[in-house]
Design a protein around this motif. Structure first.
Motif, PDB file in Angstrom:
ATOM      1  N   ILE A 214       0.826  -1.204   0.000  1.00 22.17           N
ATOM      2  CA  ILE A 214       0.000   0.000   0.000  1.00 22.17           C
ATOM      3  C   ILE A 214       0.862   1.256   0.000  1.00 22.17           C
ATOM      4  CG2 ILE A 214      -1.601   1.336   1.433  1.00 22.17           C
ATOM      5  CD1 ILE A 214      -2.975  -1.275   2.167  1.00 22.17           C
ATOM      6  N   ASN A 215       1.885   1.298   0.842  1.00 23.38           N
ATOM      7  CA  ASN A 215       2.745   2.483   0.886  1.00 23.38           C
ATOM      8  C   ASN A 215       3.556   2.642  -0.400  1.00 23.38           C
ATOM      9  OD1 ASN A 215       1.975   3.436   3.435  1.00 23.38           O
ATOM     10  ND2 ASN A 215       3.409   2.064   4.471  1.00 23.38           N
ATOM     11  N   LYS A 216       3.889   1.524  -1.057  1.00 23.31           N
ATOM     12  CA  LYS A 216       4.581   1.641  -2.350  1.00 23.31           C
ATOM     13  C   LYS A 216       3.690   2.309  -3.384  1.00 23.31           C
ATOM     14  CE  LYS A 216       7.490  -2.472  -1.726  1.00 23.31           C
ATOM     15  NZ  LYS A 216       7.869  -3.808  -2.271  1.00 23.31           N
ATOM     16  N   VAL A 217       2.414   1.936  -3.395  1.00 28.37           N
ATOM     17  CA  VAL A 217       1.484   2.555  -4.350  1.00 28.37           C
ATOM     18  C   VAL A 217       1.241   4.014  -3.984  1.00 28.37           C
ATOM     19  CG1 VAL A 217      -0.828   2.388  -5.338  1.00 28.37           C
ATOM     20  CG2 VAL A 217       0.434   0.313  -4.794  1.00 28.37           C
ATOM     21  N   ARG A 218       1.211   4.317  -2.709  1.00 23.47           N
ATOM     22  CA  ARG A 218       1.062   5.713  -2.294  1.00 23.47           C
ATOM     23  C   ARG A 218       2.237   6.556  -2.773  1.00 23.47           C
ATOM     24  NH1 ARG A 218      -1.001   4.434   3.917  1.00 23.47           N
ATOM     25  NH2 ARG A 218      -3.249   4.407   3.453  1.00 23.47           N
ATOM     26  N   ALA A 219       3.438   6.049  -2.610  1.00 24.25           N
ATOM     27  CA  ALA A 219       4.605   6.791  -3.097  1.00 24.25           C
ATOM     28  C   ALA A 219       4.574   6.924  -4.615  1.00 24.25           C
ATOM     29  CB  ALA A 219       5.885   6.083  -2.643  1.00 24.25           C
ATOM     30  N   LEU A 220       4.108   5.882  -5.302  1.00 30.70           N
ATOM     31  CA  LEU A 220       4.008   5.949  -6.761  1.00 30.70           C
ATOM     32  C   LEU A 220       2.988   7.001  -7.196  1.00 30.70           C
ATOM     33  CD1 LEU A 220       4.880   4.653  -9.465  1.00 30.70           C
ATOM     34  CD2 LEU A 220       2.943   3.081  -9.212  1.00 30.70           C
TER      35      LEU A 220
ATOM     36  N   PRO B 225      11.995   6.571   0.286  1.00 27.75           N
ATOM     37  CA  PRO B 225      12.854   6.500   1.478  1.00 27.75           C
ATOM     38  C   PRO B 225      13.685   5.223   1.493  1.00 27.75           C
ATOM     39  CG  PRO B 225      10.541   6.148   2.041  1.00 27.75           C
ATOM     40  CD  PRO B 225      10.567   6.605   0.619  1.00 27.75           C
ATOM     41  N   LYS B 226      14.969   5.366   1.770  1.00 22.73           N
ATOM     42  CA  LYS B 226      15.881   4.219   1.754  1.00 22.73           C
ATOM     43  C   LYS B 226      15.625   3.262   2.918  1.00 22.73           C
ATOM     44  CE  LYS B 226      19.581   6.846  -0.500  1.00 22.73           C
ATOM     45  NZ  LYS B 226      21.001   7.312  -0.414  1.00 22.73           N
ATOM     46  N   GLU B 227      15.175   3.778   4.033  1.00 22.82           N
ATOM     47  CA  GLU B 227      14.951   2.934   5.201  1.00 22.82           C
ATOM     48  C   GLU B 227      13.544   2.358   5.259  1.00 22.82           C
ATOM     49  OE1 GLU B 227      15.901   5.242   8.606  1.00 22.82           O
ATOM     50  OE2 GLU B 227      18.043   5.421   8.110  1.00 22.82           O
ATOM     51  N   GLY B 228      12.797   2.474   4.169  1.00 26.07           N
ATOM     52  CA  GLY B 228      11.449   1.928   4.146  1.00 26.07           C
ATOM     53  C   GLY B 228      10.413   2.933   4.624  1.00 26.07           C
ATOM     54  N   PHE B 229       9.173   2.515   4.542  1.00 20.65           N
ATOM     55  CA  PHE B 229       8.063   3.390   4.895  1.00 20.65           C
ATOM     56  C   PHE B 229       7.613   3.132   6.327  1.00 20.65           C
ATOM     57  CE2 PHE B 229       7.840   2.747   0.313  1.00 20.65           C
ATOM     58  CZ  PHE B 229       7.723   4.042  -0.147  1.00 20.65           C
ATOM     59  N   GLN B 230       7.071   4.176   6.921  1.00 25.92           N
ATOM     60  CA  GLN B 230       6.429   4.024   8.215  1.00 25.92           C
ATOM     61  C   GLN B 230       5.056   3.370   8.030  1.00 25.92           C
ATOM     62  OE1 GLN B 230       6.312   7.673  10.437  1.00 25.92           O
ATOM     63  NE2 GLN B 230       8.436   8.207   9.973  1.00 25.92           N
ATOM     64  N   SER B 231       4.434   3.052   9.139  1.00 27.07           N
ATOM     65  CA  SER B 231       3.113   2.452   9.097  1.00 27.07           C
ATOM     66  C   SER B 231       2.067   3.558   9.230  1.00 27.07           C
ATOM     67  CB  SER B 231       2.953   1.428  10.232  1.00 27.07           C
ATOM     68  OG  SER B 231       1.657   0.883  10.239  1.00 27.07           O
ATOM     69  N   TYR B 232       1.204   3.658   8.224  1.00 28.70           N
ATOM     70  CA  TYR B 232       0.152   4.660   8.217  1.00 28.70           C
ATOM     71  C   TYR B 232      -1.202   3.952   8.225  1.00 28.70           C
ATOM     72  CZ  TYR B 232       4.126   7.358   6.453  1.00 28.70           C
ATOM     73  OH  TYR B 232       5.359   7.932   6.291  1.00 28.70           O
ATOM     74  N   ASN B 233      -2.165   4.578   8.878  1.00 32.37           N
ATOM     75  CA  ASN B 233      -3.511   4.011   8.935  1.00 32.37           C
ATOM     76  C   ASN B 233      -4.172   4.060   7.567  1.00 32.37           C
ATOM     77  OD1 ASN B 233      -3.331   3.486  11.688  1.00 32.37           O
ATOM     78  ND2 ASN B 233      -4.182   5.476  12.262  1.00 32.37           N
ATOM     79  N   PHE B 234      -5.046   3.094   7.347  1.00 38.06           N
ATOM     80  CA  PHE B 234      -5.817   3.030   6.102  1.00 38.06           C
ATOM     81  C   PHE B 234      -7.249   3.435   6.431  1.00 38.06           C
ATOM     82  CE2 PHE B 234      -8.034   1.326   2.506  1.00 38.06           C
ATOM     83  CZ  PHE B 234      -7.105   1.328   1.469  1.00 38.06           C
ATOM     84  N   THR B 235      -7.654   4.556   5.891  1.00 38.71           N
ATOM     85  CA  THR B 235      -8.988   5.079   6.190  1.00 38.71           C
ATOM     86  C   THR B 235     -10.061   4.120   5.690  1.00 38.71           C
ATOM     87  OG1 THR B 235      -8.117   7.322   5.941  1.00 38.71           O
ATOM     88  CG2 THR B 235     -10.506   7.057   5.921  1.00 38.71           C
TER      89      THR B 235
END
Length: 472
Positions: free
Chosen positions: A387-393, A455-465
């Motif tokens: 999910i965070n990969k698609v958000r960054a995309l 981000p090189k260190e990966g994504f943080q965990s974000y809530n999914f509305t």
């Protein structure tokens, strides 16, 4: 040195030969010459006869060993090597017949290839003997951990924190100790008193899964304990060849544990070796899923589908969401050929195929809306790292394609990406994008920025509305 006879220039009728020596050539009378020739002829015949007998003996020995080898293969019913053993027998018989020919010469490499073939057959015979020559084992251990193992681990102080009686590392009880996984165990060397029957395995699994919600210890500690003990449960099921419906429900619960751990380990940042733990969990997840699929196929009756089968089958598709990773080896195009039609048409599989299509197309709006509307908890646990990969995309698309003079409002963008506005602002900063505010205090994302990066260190965990119930 051997005596070399050379004829002299004189005619043979004179019966005179010369023998070379250091001082020159000596003339040899005809009677002595005849005796020497007779001795040489006799010794040569004896030597040829012995050599012929030795060759013939070796040919018979190889033929008999090949015959016994093929007989042993037929007795063990190793059907995979019928063709190879026939070729080996044919080649061996040809070699034994060729040995009778004085002009026979061994070809280079024949012996080594024959030995390799025999070793391969022998290895397969050993595997066949391990699986069929021993009766089915039926466990009789009434406890979660055999008494012998429990006393040994008390003596060695090899007790996990969940197994210690009143925190004492040298003392446990039958209600706390759980059998550990042993990598080098074998069914033919295992006693029935050390193997737990199916009812005990069911109770043990229920006890372990109750620890999953424990808050007294970090999740990494809880996961490490349940991870090892569930492997031991699968080992006992395999040694007893338990493949009924109850084993299917147990495997579904163990797969569910690994799927939930996949999500929770992704959010753990406290441990330095969390990546290796995450990798091992994924490895056991794929193995447990493979065993579960085999159990579905083994117990299937007239095309029936189990209640949870469609959801667990859909996890295979979601695990192959990224084309660069194939954790379960087989490609989706080949895998779908063996999936039943009712499963293909189920809502769980339709959801997985839709998410796969939107992910590969880069359609982030349909990707997030489909997950928000249809995802189950297990499916969300597999999808959360993507999910965070698609958000960054999507941020990259908007930054490159939007009009520079019209910054993108974060309120609208947060609704598209199914996340809070404050989390979106943190994500933009992690991707190297700056945000600003207008005169009304609304947060905006200026476009055409050249500093975007993942981000090189990966994504943080974000809530999914919309799926806040899955975040707990």
């Amino acid at each position: 040195m051997p005596v070399l006879l050379k004829p002299s220039p004189s005619p043979l009728t004179k019966s005179v030969f010369r023998i070379p020596s250091r001082g020159g050539c000596h003339r040899l009378p005809s009677q002595q010459l005849q005796r020497c020739l007779a001795v040489v002829t006799f010794l040569g015949e004896r030597t040829m006869e012995r050599s012929h007998q030795n060759r013939k003996g070796r040919g018979n020995h190889s033929s008999s060993s090949s015959s016994s080898q093929s007989t042993r293969i037929r007795n063990t019913k190793v059907s995979n090597f019928n063709e190879s053993s026939s070729a080996t027998n044919y080649a061996t018989n040809n070699r034994s017949n060729a040995h009778d020919d004085p002009q026979w010469k061994p070809r280079r490499g024949n012996t080594s290839s024959s030995n390799t073939q025999k070793e391969k057959i022998k290895t397969e015979e050993d595997k066949e003997a391990d699986s069929s020559d021993f009766p089915r084992l039926i466990g009789t251990c009434p406890f979660m951990c055999p008494e012998s193992e429990r006393s040994q681990r008390e003596r060695l102080q090899d007790l996990a924190v969940f197994e210690r009686l009143h925190g004492n590392p040298r003392k446990t009880s039958p209600a706390l100790a759980v059998k550990k996984f042993c990598r080098t165990i074998s069914a033919k060397h295992m006693q029935a008193s050390d193997v737990r029957p199916l009812p005990v395995l069911e109770d043990t699994l229920a006890y372990l899964l109750n620890l999953l919600d424990s808050t007294d210890h970090p999740f990494e500690v809880v996961h490490d304990f349940i991870f090892d003990r569930t492997r031991s449960i699968r080992q006992d099921l395999s040694m007893q060849n338990i493949v009924d419906d109850k084993s299917i429900y147990m495997y579904e619960k163990m797969v569910k544990f690994h799927v939930i751990s996949h999500l929770k380990l992704q959010r753990c940042r406290s441990s330095s070796n969390i990546s290796s733990v995450h990798y091992l969990n994924m490895e056991q997840l794929t193995k447990a899923l493979t065993s579960l699929y085999n159990l579905y196929d083994t117990n299937r009756d007239s095309g029936t589908v189990y209640r949870n089968e469609a959801e667990f089958r859909s996890l295979y598709v979601l695990l192959h969401l990224d084309s660069n990773t194939r954790p379960m080896g087989e490609s989706l195009s080949l895998w779908f050929r063996f999936v039943l039609h009712p499963i293909i048409r189920s809502k769980e599989m339709c959801f997985a195929r839709s998410v796969l299509r939107f992910y590969q197309m880069g359609n982030y709006m349909r990707f997030f809306s489909t997950i928000s509307a249809e995802a189950s908890y297990l499916q969300y646990c597999i999808l959360e790292p993507y999910i965070n990969k698609v958000r960054a995309l999507s941020l990259s698309y908007i930054n490159n394609a939007s009009y520079k003079l019209h910054p993108y409002p974060l309120v609208h963008l947060s609704k598209l990406l199914k996340m809070k506005e404050s989390d979106l602002e943190v994500l933009c900063s992690a991707c190297g994008l700056e945000t600003c505010a207008d005169d009304m205090g609304n947060k905006l994302l200026p476009t055409k920025q050249t500093t975007f990066c993942c981000p090189k260190e990966g994504f943080q965990s974000y809530n999914f509305t919309g799926l806040e119930q899955f975040e707990s």
